[in-house]
Motif scaffolding. Sequence first.
Motif, PDB file in Angstrom:
ATOM      1  N   UNK A 259       0.841  -1.195   0.000  1.00  0.00           N
ATOM      2  CA  UNK A 259       0.000   0.000   0.000  1.00  0.00           C
ATOM      3  C   UNK A 259       0.875   1.243   0.000  1.00  0.00           C
ATOM      4  N   UNK A 260       0.448   2.225  -0.762  1.00  0.00           N
ATOM      5  CA  UNK A 260       1.152   3.503  -0.809  1.00  0.00           C
ATOM      6  C   UNK A 260       0.124   4.618  -0.821  1.00  0.00           C
ATOM      7  N   UNK A 261       0.572   5.819  -0.516  1.00  0.00           N
ATOM      8  CA  UNK A 261      -0.339   6.952  -0.450  1.00  0.00           C
ATOM      9  C   UNK A 261      -0.830   7.317  -1.849  1.00  0.00           C
ATOM     10  N   UNK A 262      -2.159   7.307  -1.994  1.00  0.00           N
ATOM     11  CA  UNK A 262      -2.798   7.625  -3.275  1.00  0.00           C
ATOM     12  C   UNK A 262      -3.820   8.739  -3.046  1.00  0.00           C
ATOM     13  N   UNK A 263      -4.188   9.402  -4.107  1.00  0.00           N
ATOM     14  CA  UNK A 263      -5.136  10.502  -4.018  1.00  0.00           C
ATOM     15  C   UNK A 263      -6.575   9.992  -4.083  1.00  0.00           C
ATOM     16  N   UNK A 264      -7.483  10.741  -3.464  1.00  0.00           N
ATOM     17  CA  UNK A 264      -8.902  10.379  -3.524  1.00  0.00           C
ATOM     18  C   UNK A 264      -9.414  10.366  -4.956  1.00  0.00           C
ATOM     19  N   UNK A 265      -8.713  11.030  -5.859  1.00  0.00           N
ATOM     20  CA  UNK A 265      -9.090  11.005  -7.272  1.00  0.00           C
ATOM     21  C   UNK A 265      -8.917   9.625  -7.889  1.00  0.00           C
ATOM     22  N   UNK A 266      -8.238   8.716  -7.186  1.00  0.00           N
ATOM     23  CA  UNK A 266      -8.089   7.335  -7.669  1.00  0.00           C
ATOM     24  C   UNK A 266      -9.258   6.442  -7.245  1.00  0.00           C
ATOM     25  N   UNK A 267     -10.187   6.982  -6.479  1.00  0.00           N
ATOM     26  CA  UNK A 267     -11.343   6.200  -6.053  1.00  0.00           C
ATOM     27  C   UNK A 267     -12.435   6.215  -7.128  1.00  0.00           C
ATOM     28  N   UNK A 268     -13.000   5.026  -7.386  1.00  0.00           N
ATOM     29  CA  UNK A 268     -14.158   4.877  -8.267  1.00  0.00           C
ATOM     30  C   UNK A 268     -15.220   4.170  -7.432  1.00  0.00           C
ATOM     31  N   UNK A 269     -16.223   4.906  -6.987  1.00  0.00           N
ATOM     32  CA  UNK A 269     -17.172   4.411  -5.986  1.00  0.00           C
ATOM     33  C   UNK A 269     -18.502   4.060  -6.635  1.00  0.00           C
ATOM     34  N   UNK A 270     -18.914   2.809  -6.466  1.00  0.00           N
ATOM     35  CA  UNK A 270     -20.225   2.356  -6.918  1.00  0.00           C
ATOM     36  C   UNK A 270     -21.276   2.755  -5.891  1.00  0.00           C
ATOM     37  N   UNK A 271     -22.403   3.279  -6.354  1.00  0.00           N
ATOM     38  CA  UNK A 271     -23.492   3.715  -5.474  1.00  0.00           C
ATOM     39  C   UNK A 271     -24.659   2.742  -5.616  1.00  0.00           C
ATOM     40  N   UNK A 272     -25.113   2.191  -4.492  1.00  0.00           N
ATOM     41  CA  UNK A 272     -26.209   1.231  -4.500  1.00  0.00           C
ATOM     42  C   UNK A 272     -27.194   1.541  -3.386  1.00  0.00           C
TER      43      UNK A 272
END
Length: 507
Positions: A259-272
Amino acid sequence: MSKIPRMLRLSPADNVLVAIDVVDKGATAPEQVVALDKIMKGHKMASGPIAKDEPIRKFGQIIGFAKKDIARGEWVHEHNTGMHDFARDYAFSKDAKQEIILPPEERATFEGYRRANGKVGTRNYIGIMTSVNCSATVAGFIAKELNDSGVLKDYPNIDGVVALKLDNGCVIDYRGVIFDILKRTSWGYATNPNMGGVLMVGLGCEGFQIPRFKEAYHVTENDTFRSMTIQETGGTRKTVAAGVQAVIDMLPHANNVKRETCLASDLVVALQCGGSDGYSGITANPSLGAAVDILVQHGGTAILSETPEIYGAEHLLTRRAATQEVGEKLVDIIKWWEDYTKRNLMEMNNNPSPGNKLGGLTTILEKSLGAAAKGGTTTLTNVYRYAEPVTGKGFVFMDTPGYDPVSATGQVAGGANLLCFTTGRGSAYGNKPVPSIKLATNSDIYHRMIDDMDINCGDVLDGVPITEKGKEIFAKMLNVASGERSKSEILGYGDNEFVPWHVGAMM
């Protein structure tokens, strides 16, 4: 003195109130309305007389039409509420705006697995994928033997081995829509950033041929991708043994990540949302929408789906479309669904479910207006087909059925690395390889199903601001993305939730 039961007026234009507390028959409710019926939590009461065929309004929008005259104080539900067609103003792109995205140095961060292709995973699984139901049992045997053997304890960066079992894969037109969806969905899972390695197992004679799949996506055997068929390998026992060995050979390579520090821009969140109730559109869904607005501000991506459950609210989304073309894509999908249900002797208002109705939802229009709130308020940047790779940023839509496992399967295939799931009745759901965060719409279900629920949004009814709840959800997203296990992960959910959409004839 008796306590006045709490009720909500959600918009000045509404002609119904929503019960927070049970309202007994004869009780005086807010606005000096005397209840003519017992009104259960989450259900609606007429705040004034509603004439037959007059629109019934909640959220300031039409949720149905009176089937008969409704008196002030009367319970408003399916016995006196119906649906018929009415014009919607799509107003393409009228409310679209240029979003202000934070620069990278100001964005929130999480600890993730950065892949060679630049995508970021929040988990690191080995997937045993199948090309047909005939190899599903063998895939299950392989995964079970590996998970039970204790071998994974030597590979701490691997979250587990999961068998993703198709219930189809044969007796289909390999030039048709079912094949295309299976191919997209399988490839999407194989390349999801939460997948560290993949073994694909087939029978050998099925319609969904592994060699054709590999050719379509230019896949070659390597350290983290292997394939085999039961017929070529020599039967069940030999395939299980060969599959176990193939994964054991894969483990050191899949484990070679940190694990390394990544930006929140790398998140792809599914909404259900599932097991929705009368509070879904008031508490959990708009709170999740507030979190989505924060995510988009930080450069991330959120995928709204479940097309039948935005039916009747699509005009609110087309107004937010980045371009008229994006808005028209959504309208075309709605028209396809109207035709699809008609051809199958169904109707769009077959949804809500009996459980939704017990929780206070009356029509699909009411359910959709609440469900669409999960998408927040930002511009709709793109519309995708089921399981199509989500390549854009910001708030997007993917065409899926409303059935949660099928819908989420499409979103994960599209590249989601995190999932947020709101529920009012208490859905039991999890996903592998993508962690699922469960948001309860009311405090009753949160405490009753405390082992399943991650966040209580019921306290919004007690005065917690939607904006603050959105910040809480966004913080939970970052923590779970960094490795904190969600409640569904702790319970072990996710082995049976791979459910691709079947569209078309099974021969």
